[in-house]
Structures are given as C-alpha cells and as structure tokens.
Write a protein that holds these residues in place. Structure first.
Motif, PDB file in Angstrom:
ATOM      1  N   PRO A 110       6.877 -99.626  22.818  1.00  0.00           N
ATOM      2  CA  PRO A 110       5.941 -98.726  22.121  1.00  0.00           C
ATOM      3  C   PRO A 110       5.502 -97.546  22.968  1.00  0.00           C
ATOM      4  O   PRO A 110       5.204 -96.477  22.433  1.00  0.00           O
ATOM      5  N   THR A 111       5.482 -97.723  24.288  1.00  0.00           N
ATOM      6  CA  THR A 111       5.107 -96.612  25.167  1.00  0.00           C
ATOM      7  C   THR A 111       6.168 -95.520  25.130  1.00  0.00           C
ATOM      8  O   THR A 111       5.855 -94.323  25.056  1.00  0.00           O
ATOM      9  N   CYS A 112       7.460 -95.925  25.166  1.00  0.00           N
ATOM     10  CA  CYS A 112       8.549 -94.943  25.063  1.00  0.00           C
ATOM     11  C   CYS A 112       8.547 -94.282  23.689  1.00  0.00           C
ATOM     12  O   CYS A 112       8.745 -93.064  23.573  1.00  0.00           O
ATOM     13  N   LEU A 113       8.326 -95.091  22.648  1.00  0.00           N
ATOM     14  CA  LEU A 113       8.312 -94.556  21.295  1.00  0.00           C
ATOM     15  C   LEU A 113       7.191 -93.529  21.120  1.00  0.00           C
ATOM     16  O   LEU A 113       7.391 -92.466  20.517  1.00  0.00           O
ATOM     17  N   ALA A 114       6.015 -93.840  21.666  1.00  0.00           N
ATOM     18  CA  ALA A 114       4.882 -92.917  21.560  1.00  0.00           C
ATOM     19  C   ALA A 114       5.192 -91.599  22.261  1.00  0.00           C
ATOM     20  O   ALA A 114       4.833 -90.521  21.768  1.00  0.00           O
ATOM     21  N   ALA A 115       5.871 -91.668  23.408  1.00  0.00           N
ATOM     22  CA  ALA A 115       6.241 -90.446  24.124  1.00  0.00           C
ATOM     23  C   ALA A 115       7.202 -89.601  23.287  1.00  0.00           C
ATOM     24  O   ALA A 115       7.046 -88.377  23.191  1.00  0.00           O
ATOM     25  N   HIS A 116       8.192 -90.242  22.665  1.00  0.00           N
ATOM     26  CA  HIS A 116       9.139 -89.505  21.826  1.00  0.00           C
ATOM     27  C   HIS A 116       8.433 -88.861  20.638  1.00  0.00           C
ATOM     28  O   HIS A 116       8.755 -87.735  20.247  1.00  0.00           O
TER      29      HIS A 116
ATOM     30  N   ARG B 168       5.518 -87.752  20.579  1.00  0.00           N
ATOM     31  CA  ARG B 168       4.784 -86.581  21.070  1.00  0.00           C
ATOM     32  C   ARG B 168       5.734 -85.458  21.465  1.00  0.00           C
ATOM     33  O   ARG B 168       5.310 -84.411  21.941  1.00  0.00           O
ATOM     34  N   GLY B 169       7.048 -85.695  21.289  1.00  0.00           N
ATOM     35  CA  GLY B 169       8.035 -84.693  21.662  1.00  0.00           C
ATOM     36  C   GLY B 169       8.299 -84.647  23.148  1.00  0.00           C
ATOM     37  O   GLY B 169       8.790 -83.640  23.667  1.00  0.00           O
ATOM     38  N   GLN B 170       8.018 -85.740  23.850  1.00  0.00           N
ATOM     39  CA  GLN B 170       8.190 -85.799  25.300  1.00  0.00           C
ATOM     40  C   GLN B 170       9.336 -86.740  25.652  1.00  0.00           C
ATOM     41  O   GLN B 170       9.601 -87.704  24.937  1.00  0.00           O
ATOM     42  N   ASP B 171       9.996 -86.461  26.774  1.00  0.00           N
ATOM     43  CA  ASP B 171      11.058 -87.342  27.251  1.00  0.00           C
ATOM     44  C   ASP B 171      10.692 -87.967  28.595  1.00  0.00           C
ATOM     45  O   ASP B 171      11.567 -88.404  29.344  1.00  0.00           O
ATOM     46  N   THR B 172       9.407 -88.025  28.891  1.00  0.00           N
ATOM     47  CA  THR B 172       8.937 -88.620  30.141  1.00  0.00           C
ATOM     48  C   THR B 172       7.708 -89.476  29.860  1.00  0.00           C
ATOM     49  O   THR B 172       6.983 -89.236  28.887  1.00  0.00           O
ATOM     50  N   LEU B 173       7.491 -90.477  30.706  1.00  0.00           N
ATOM     51  CA  LEU B 173       6.309 -91.328  30.587  1.00  0.00           C
ATOM     52  C   LEU B 173       5.165 -90.847  31.459  1.00  0.00           C
ATOM     53  O   LEU B 173       4.065 -91.388  31.380  1.00  0.00           O
ATOM     54  N   GLN B 174       5.421 -89.893  32.292  1.00  0.00           N
ATOM     55  CA  GLN B 174       4.380 -89.386  33.168  1.00  0.00           C
ATOM     56  C   GLN B 174       3.388 -88.555  32.362  1.00  0.00           C
ATOM     57  O   GLN B 174       3.761 -87.956  31.332  1.00  0.00           O
ATOM     58  N   PRO B 175       2.106 -88.504  32.765  1.00  0.00           N
ATOM     59  CA  PRO B 175       1.545 -89.003  34.025  1.00  0.00           C
ATOM     60  C   PRO B 175       1.074 -90.445  33.959  1.00  0.00           C
ATOM     61  O   PRO B 175       0.568 -90.978  34.951  1.00  0.00           O
ATOM     62  N   HIS B 176       1.191 -91.102  32.783  1.00  0.00           N
ATOM     63  CA  HIS B 176       0.655 -92.447  32.647  1.00  0.00           C
ATOM     64  C   HIS B 176       1.477 -93.488  33.389  1.00  0.00           C
ATOM     65  O   HIS B 176       0.970 -94.565  33.717  1.00  0.00           O
ATOM     66  N   CYS B 177       2.740 -93.209  33.613  1.00  0.00           N
ATOM     67  CA  CYS B 177       3.644 -94.233  34.130  1.00  0.00           C
ATOM     68  C   CYS B 177       4.786 -93.595  34.896  1.00  0.00           C
ATOM     69  O   CYS B 177       5.215 -92.488  34.567  1.00  0.00           O
ATOM     70  N   CYS B 178       5.289 -94.309  35.895  1.00  0.00           N
ATOM     71  CA  CYS B 178       6.471 -93.872  36.634  1.00  0.00           C
ATOM     72  C   CYS B 178       7.657 -94.728  36.179  1.00  0.00           C
ATOM     73  O   CYS B 178       7.681 -95.941  36.403  1.00  0.00           O
ATOM     74  N   LYS B 179       8.620 -94.110  35.524  1.00  0.00           N
ATOM     75  CA  LYS B 179       9.788 -94.826  35.003  1.00  0.00           C
ATOM     76  C   LYS B 179      10.491 -95.608  36.110  1.00  0.00           C
ATOM     77  O   LYS B 179      10.856 -96.778  35.932  1.00  0.00           O
ATOM     78  N   VAL B 180      10.701 -94.977  37.257  1.00  0.00           N
ATOM     79  CA  VAL B 180      11.430 -95.624  38.344  1.00  0.00           C
ATOM     80  C   VAL B 180      10.713 -96.886  38.802  1.00  0.00           C
ATOM     81  O   VAL B 180      11.335 -97.925  39.057  1.00  0.00           O
ATOM     82  N   ALA B 181       9.377 -96.824  38.894  1.00  0.00           N
ATOM     83  CA  ALA B 181       8.609 -97.988  39.331  1.00  0.00           C
ATOM     84  C   ALA B 181       8.727 -99.123  38.327  1.00  0.00           C
ATOM     85  O   ALA B 181       8.835-100.294  38.708  1.00  0.00           O
TER      86      ALA B 181
ATOM     87  N   SER C 160      15.918 -95.971  29.497  1.00  0.00           N
ATOM     88  CA  SER C 160      17.039 -95.062  29.770  1.00  0.00           C
ATOM     89  C   SER C 160      17.005 -93.827  28.884  1.00  0.00           C
ATOM     90  O   SER C 160      17.732 -92.861  29.145  1.00  0.00           O
ATOM     91  N   THR C 161      16.172 -93.851  27.844  1.00  0.00           N
ATOM     92  CA  THR C 161      16.041 -92.668  26.993  1.00  0.00           C
ATOM     93  C   THR C 161      15.016 -91.684  27.557  1.00  0.00           C
ATOM     94  O   THR C 161      14.806 -90.620  26.973  1.00  0.00           O
ATOM     95  N   MET C 162      14.399 -92.050  28.674  1.00  0.00           N
ATOM     96  CA  MET C 162      13.365 -91.213  29.267  1.00  0.00           C
ATOM     97  C   MET C 162      13.872 -90.610  30.579  1.00  0.00           C
ATOM     98  O   MET C 162      14.832 -91.091  31.187  1.00  0.00           O
ATOM     99  N   THR C 163      13.235 -89.538  31.016  1.00  0.00           N
ATOM    100  CA  THR C 163      13.522 -88.947  32.317  1.00  0.00           C
ATOM    101  C   THR C 163      12.471 -89.426  33.309  1.00  0.00           C
ATOM    102  O   THR C 163      11.393 -89.892  32.914  1.00  0.00           O
ATOM    103  N   PRO C 164      12.769 -89.349  34.615  1.00  0.00           N
ATOM    104  CA  PRO C 164      13.983 -88.830  35.243  1.00  0.00           C
ATOM    105  C   PRO C 164      15.082 -89.887  35.287  1.00  0.00           C
ATOM    106  O   PRO C 164      14.845 -91.051  34.985  1.00  0.00           O
ATOM    107  N   THR C 165      16.286 -89.464  35.675  1.00  0.00           N
ATOM    108  CA  THR C 165      17.375 -90.418  35.867  1.00  0.00           C
ATOM    109  C   THR C 165      17.084 -91.263  37.100  1.00  0.00           C
ATOM    110  O   THR C 165      16.364 -90.844  38.006  1.00  0.00           O
ATOM    111  N   LEU C 166      17.658 -92.443  37.123  1.00  0.00           N
ATOM    112  CA  LEU C 166      17.427 -93.353  38.238  1.00  0.00           C
ATOM    113  C   LEU C 166      18.237 -92.942  39.458  1.00  0.00           C
ATOM    114  O   LEU C 166      19.319 -92.355  39.343  1.00  0.00           O
TER     115      LEU C 166
END
Length: 217
Positions: free
Chosen positions: A32-38, A40-53, A111-117
C-alpha cells in the motif's frame, strides 16, 4: 554437557508466532505504501522511507548486514528490527510459508520505485530469492503448503519480471538469466526444472515490455 553451562532455550511457540506476525506486518505495509506513492504520481518512497534500506531488511541476513546508526523506515508502519530475519535466513529445504511469499511480493512492488539497487544488494536479492524457491522441500507438505508450492514460482517470476522492467533490455535480461542458469546445472532434478521454468517465464515477459531494448546484443 559441561558443568555450569546451559543449553540455549528454544524460542517459545508464542514468541515465534508474535515474531512472524511482526514480520508479516512489515511486509504487508510495503504494497500500500508503493501504491500510495504511485497514486500521488511519484516513483519514490522518500522522504518517508529508504527503498534500499527496506530491501536490505527483506533480503540480507542480519549476520551479513553492516552495522548502521539507524534505518529510515515506512513512517508510522515499519519499525527498525522488525524484519531482521527474512529471505537469507530461511533454513535450507524449508517448506514454503507466508514470509517467503510476501517477501517476493514486497520486492516486486519495491522494484517499481526508484532508486535502482546497488549491484551487490541486487545480487544478494537474486541469489537469496532463487535459492529459497528452487530448493523448497516437497516432502510431507500439508494442503496449505502444497498451495504455496503452486503459487510461489508464479510470485517469483512476477518479481523477476518487475526487476527486468526496471531497465528493460538485453543486458539486464542476461544479468538476471545468469543467476537463474546457475541452477539449470543443479544435480537435483526439481531445482533444474524450476530454473528452466523461471528462465522461460522471464524470456516470455520480454514480449510484454514495449520499451524492451534489444540493441545491447
């Protein structure tokens, strides 16, 4: 046993159940966090979350994870340390479970979010995920486990397809196939069969990627 020493106590069933519930809560928060970002028209989880972490927590054994001064996590939902033992710490030949299935689903969403790993983390991801699915035990499985056996390969293939879609092209395809092909020479027939199945599914997925770049060959 030497005098003065005690056997380490096994975690109680109640503790194990609570730990698994926390891990599933961690994983269920990701989609749901990724879906909510999409939305909002965003492809990143920041600043709430670090994808890599988050991917690191899903994939890398805590014994291999470097010490850090703290992790950015999904605000209000993920807590540091909740998912300390996931894909890389699953025992060999373990029966499939909800943790593994939801790990693969979560990585597919991430994997649908940035940045790449980073390549090192992505290599850990591919090796751990393929090992966990390809080496699944098939003995004395209850009905629920048999159901997971049927769906886990599809979940894995969907995750691999999403990883390919991050950078659709022959170089990326070859990179993922290299990890799968290591299992095609396995001495265990079921591992070979699962690897062949996943490689075919990944090749078929290139047809559905209109942006697939085949100029890298």
């Amino acid at each position: 046993m030497l005098c003065g020493q005690h056997r380490p106590q096994e975690p109680s069933p109640d503790f194990q159940h609570e730990d698994e519930a926390q891990q599933l809560a961690f994983l269920h928060a990701i989609c749901p966090t990724c879906l909510a970002a999409h939305q909002r028209g965003q492809d990143t989880l920041q600043p709430h979350c670090c994808k890599v972490a988050v991917v690191d927590r899903i994939v890398v054994s805590k014994t291999r994870r470097p010490a850090a001064g703290g992790w950015l996590v999904l605000e209000g939902q993920l807590k540091a340390g909740i998912a300390g033992e996931l894909i890389e710490e699953l025992p060999d030949d373990s029966p499939p479970g909800a943790i593994l299935a939801n790990c693969l689903i979560a990585v597919g969403n991430l994997s649908t979010m940035t940045p790449t790993l980073e390549p090192e983390l992505e290599t850990h991801l591919l090796r751990a995920a393929l090992h966990a699915v390809f080496t699944l035990s098939m003995e004395k499985d209850p009905t629920q486990v048999q159901d997971l056996h049927r769906v886990l390969p599809d979940i894995l293939d969907a995750m691999l397809g999403n990883l390919l879609a991050e950078s659709p092209g022959t170089n990326r395809l070859h990179y993922i196939l290299e990890h799968i092909n290591c299992w095609i020479v396995s001495r265990v027939s079921r591992e070979r069969a699962r690897a062949i199945r996943s490689s075919m599914a990944l090749l078929r997925s290139t047809i559905t990627l209109p942006a697939f770049d085949d100029s890298g060959h």
